[in-house]
Design an enzyme around this catalytic site. Structure first.
Site, PDB file in Angstrom:
ATOM      1  N   HIS A 209      70.613 -31.155 -31.572  1.00  7.71           N
ATOM      2  CA  HIS A 209      71.946 -31.396 -31.019  1.00  7.71           C
ATOM      3  C   HIS A 209      72.915 -32.074 -31.980  1.00  7.71           C
ATOM      4  O   HIS A 209      74.092 -32.198 -31.688  1.00  7.71           O
ATOM      5  CB  HIS A 209      71.829 -32.287 -29.775  1.00  7.71           C
ATOM      6  CG  HIS A 209      71.521 -33.721 -30.114  1.00  7.71           C
ATOM      7  ND1 HIS A 209      70.264 -34.158 -30.387  1.00  7.71           N
ATOM      8  CD2 HIS A 209      72.325 -34.799 -30.248  1.00  7.71           C
ATOM      9  CE1 HIS A 209      70.288 -35.448 -30.665  1.00  7.71           C
ATOM     10  NE2 HIS A 209      71.533 -35.866 -30.601  1.00  7.71           N
TER      11      HIS A 209
HETATM   12  C1  UD1 Z   1      75.676 -38.559 -28.620  1.00  6.81           C
HETATM   13  C2  UD1 Z   1      75.516 -39.577 -29.761  1.00  6.81           C
HETATM   14  C3  UD1 Z   1      74.250 -39.273 -30.547  1.00  6.81           C
HETATM   15  C4  UD1 Z   1      73.041 -39.145 -29.638  1.00  6.81           C
HETATM   16  C5  UD1 Z   1      73.330 -38.118 -28.568  1.00  6.81           C
HETATM   17  C6  UD1 Z   1      72.168 -37.957 -27.610  1.00  6.81           C
HETATM   18  C7  UD1 Z   1      77.569 -40.500 -30.804  1.00  6.81           C
HETATM   19  C8  UD1 Z   1      78.407 -40.454 -32.011  1.00  6.81           C
HETATM   20  N1  UD1 Z   1      76.627 -39.529 -30.710  1.00  6.81           N
HETATM   21  O1  UD1 Z   1      75.929 -37.299 -29.196  1.00  6.81           O
HETATM   22  O2  UD1 Z   1      74.029 -40.326 -31.468  1.00  6.81           O
HETATM   23  O3  UD1 Z   1      71.923 -38.744 -30.404  1.00  6.81           O
HETATM   24  O4  UD1 Z   1      74.496 -38.541 -27.834  1.00  6.81           O
HETATM   25  O5  UD1 Z   1      72.389 -36.899 -26.731  1.00  6.81           O
HETATM   26  O6  UD1 Z   1      77.761 -41.349 -29.968  1.00  6.81           O
HETATM   27  N2  UD1 Z   1      78.171 -33.453 -22.520  1.00  6.81           N
HETATM   28  C9  UD1 Z   1      77.923 -32.910 -21.278  1.00  6.81           C
HETATM   29  N3  UD1 Z   1      77.312 -33.699 -20.355  1.00  6.81           N
HETATM   30  C10 UD1 Z   1      76.935 -34.987 -20.609  1.00  6.81           C
HETATM   31  C11 UD1 Z   1      77.181 -35.502 -21.880  1.00  6.81           C
HETATM   32  C12 UD1 Z   1      77.803 -34.743 -22.830  1.00  6.81           C
HETATM   33  O7  UD1 Z   1      78.249 -31.757 -21.014  1.00  6.81           O
HETATM   34  O8  UD1 Z   1      76.403 -35.646 -19.702  1.00  6.81           O
HETATM   35  C13 UD1 Z   1      78.868 -32.640 -23.520  1.00  6.81           C
HETATM   36  C14 UD1 Z   1      80.201 -33.230 -23.873  1.00  6.81           C
HETATM   37  O9  UD1 Z   1      81.208 -32.786 -23.022  1.00  6.81           O
HETATM   38  C15 UD1 Z   1      80.399 -32.811 -25.313  1.00  6.81           C
HETATM   39  C16 UD1 Z   1      78.982 -32.706 -25.846  1.00  6.81           C
HETATM   40  O10 UD1 Z   1      78.117 -32.686 -24.727  1.00  6.81           O
HETATM   41  O11 UD1 Z   1      80.999 -31.562 -25.403  1.00  6.81           O
HETATM   42  C17 UD1 Z   1      78.675 -33.839 -26.784  1.00  6.81           C
HETATM   43  O12 UD1 Z   1      78.742 -35.122 -26.135  1.00  6.81           O
HETATM   44  P1  UD1 Z   1      79.103 -36.466 -26.956  1.00  6.81           P
HETATM   45  O13 UD1 Z   1      78.962 -37.636 -26.083  1.00  6.81           O
HETATM   46  O14 UD1 Z   1      80.395 -36.275 -27.635  1.00  6.81           O
HETATM   47  O15 UD1 Z   1      78.061 -36.580 -28.124  1.00  6.81           O
HETATM   48  P2  UD1 Z   1      76.545 -36.089 -28.316  1.00  6.81           P
HETATM   49  O16 UD1 Z   1      76.556 -34.908 -29.180  1.00  6.81           O
HETATM   50  O17 UD1 Z   1      75.821 -35.998 -27.001  1.00  6.81           O
END
Ligand code: UD1
Length: 367
Positions: A209
């Site tokens: 991811h």
């Molecule tokens: C974040 C952390 C990373 C961790 C990871 C675990 C930072 C910089 N990154 O990355 O260190 O390893 O979490 O998963 O803080 N989304 C959903 N549902 C959710 C959560 C997220 O659909 O419940 C989607 C968001 O809309 C977004 C994507 O997932 O498009 C990424 O979410 P984001 O919180 O930006 O960062 P991660 O890649 O999850």
């Protein structure tokens, strides 16, 4: 009666929840403290957040800041704005942050500006790769923290090299492993293998991811081509992260998934199912940080699909091998594992289920 010491514990994203759970449990034994749980909302879906609260029996957050995804500046900034309001209202003596997500630095920075003490759990980890947003979060959080709890001796050494006062640093072991060991019996009861119709040691588990692996079209394509080769030899089970799902769609890569009969994608899993799958896997392919540590503890072979790791102890003495995004290397190491030439490994010192106890004992003496 003496007033209780208020401590705010911050949790934001999936890898934080298993680090906060043992801490909140341990606080129950220390009546001098009043823990306040703040969920920033970075992860918000049931399967990325709610299920962890349920399975790990984490209390309902006292505050949910509702900050979802967004560009880094926006996510960090919005978290700061909302978290400052909570700190001004609650006036805690200490803010505890864990790990390296955007909320870790955002909340630590707010506390620092308000002259509130900060504890950072999982301090001192370094990948020495600033291309990863987590590295900036780690360094900055450590430099403004008052109590730095390290998971291993390397972490402590990194902090000393950066000039951090040794009186602030405490090597306490790995709090995530507290949860892993505590939940072993329950995770063994998971029905996930039966539901997926798979048998122990007859599949590889994949997690992927990181922006550095999935946001780049060329890299993601190389990885999918590599998985194409591996799945001809062993089934791959992939609980797919929302970020990767989005990218696969954007890049038009769904066609590659359809070509792989033995590459099974499933929605993100709850904690107990995930640990059960890991425990029974032939090996793990991952770009996650936490899973490198969990697989080392469970003695499951781990191939890390990254150029580096902030957790070198898992390579030095654990089951981890860094294979990068190098197709030949990934295949070569996979073949070794499939022919049972596993790396010899040991579990790092103090990864034994008592980190939360050590942390709270220290805080109890200091505050
Ligand atoms: C974040 C952390 C990373 C961790 C990871 C675990 C930072 C910089 N990154 O990355 O260190 O390893 O979490 O998963 O803080 N989304 C959903 N549902 C959710 C959560 C997220 O659909 O419940 C989607 C968001 O809309 C977004 C994507 O997932 O498009 C990424 O979410 P984001 O919180 O930006 O960062 P991660 O890649 O999850």
């Amino acid at each position: 009666m003496k007033t209780k010491k208020k401590i705010i514990c911050v949790a934001a994203a999936r890898p934080n929840f298993m680090k906060i759970a043992p801490l909140l449990d341990e606080f129950k034994k220390h009546k001098e403290f009043k823990p306040i749980l703040v969920h920033t909302g970075q992860h918000y879906d049931y399967n990325m957040s709610g299920s962890f609260f349920k399975e790990l029996n984490i209390q309902k957050p006292n505050y949910n800041l509702g900050i979802k995804a967004g560009p880094h500046g926006e996510q960090t900034g919005k978290t700061m704005i909302e978290f400052e309001k909570v700190c001004l209202k609650e006036k805690p003596q200490l803010v505890i942050v864990v790990g390296d997500v955007n909320a870790t630095i955002a909340c630590a920075l707010v506390a620092s500006k308000l002259h509130i003490l900060i504890a950072h759990i999982e301090a001192g980890l370094r990948s020495f790769d600033k291309n990863m947003p987590e590295e900036t979060n780690r360094i900055l959080t450590d430099h403004i923290s008052d109590y730095l709890f390290a998971t291993c001796e390397d972490g402590k050494k990194n902090l000393l090299k950066e000039g951090i006062d040794k009186k602030k640093i405490f090597f306490v072991g790995n709090i995530m492993i507290d949860t892993l060991l505590k939940q072993q019996t329950k995770s063994k009861k998971s029905k996930i293998l039966k539901n997926l119709n798979i048998k122990p040691k007859e599949y590889a588990l994949l997690t992927l991811h990181r922006p550095s692996s999935v946001d780049n079209k060329k890299i993601l394509k190389t990885l999918l081509e590599t998985f194409h080769i591996i799945q001809k030899k062993i089934k791959i089970i992939y609980p797919i992260h929302p970020r990767t799902k989005k990218r696969i769609k954007e890049f038009g890569f769904e066609k590659y998934l359809k070509q792989m009969e033995n590459f099974i994608t499933i929605p993100p899993l709850g904690y107990l199912d995930m640990i059960c799958l890991l425990n029974n896997a032939k090996f793990l392919l991952t770009d996650s940080g936490g899973l490198q540590e969990e697989s080392t503890t469970l003695k499951i072979s781990c191939l890390t699909l990254r150029k580096n790791t902030e957790r070198p102890i898992t390579v030095d003495i654990g089951t981890n091998i860094i294979v990068g995004i190098n197709k030949n290397k990934i295949i070569k190491e996979t073949n070794k594992i499939l022919s049972c030439k596993n790396k010899k490994s040991k579990v790092p010192f103090l990864w034994n289920g008592h980190a939360a106890q050590r942390i709270i004992k220290i805080l109890s003496a200091k505050l």
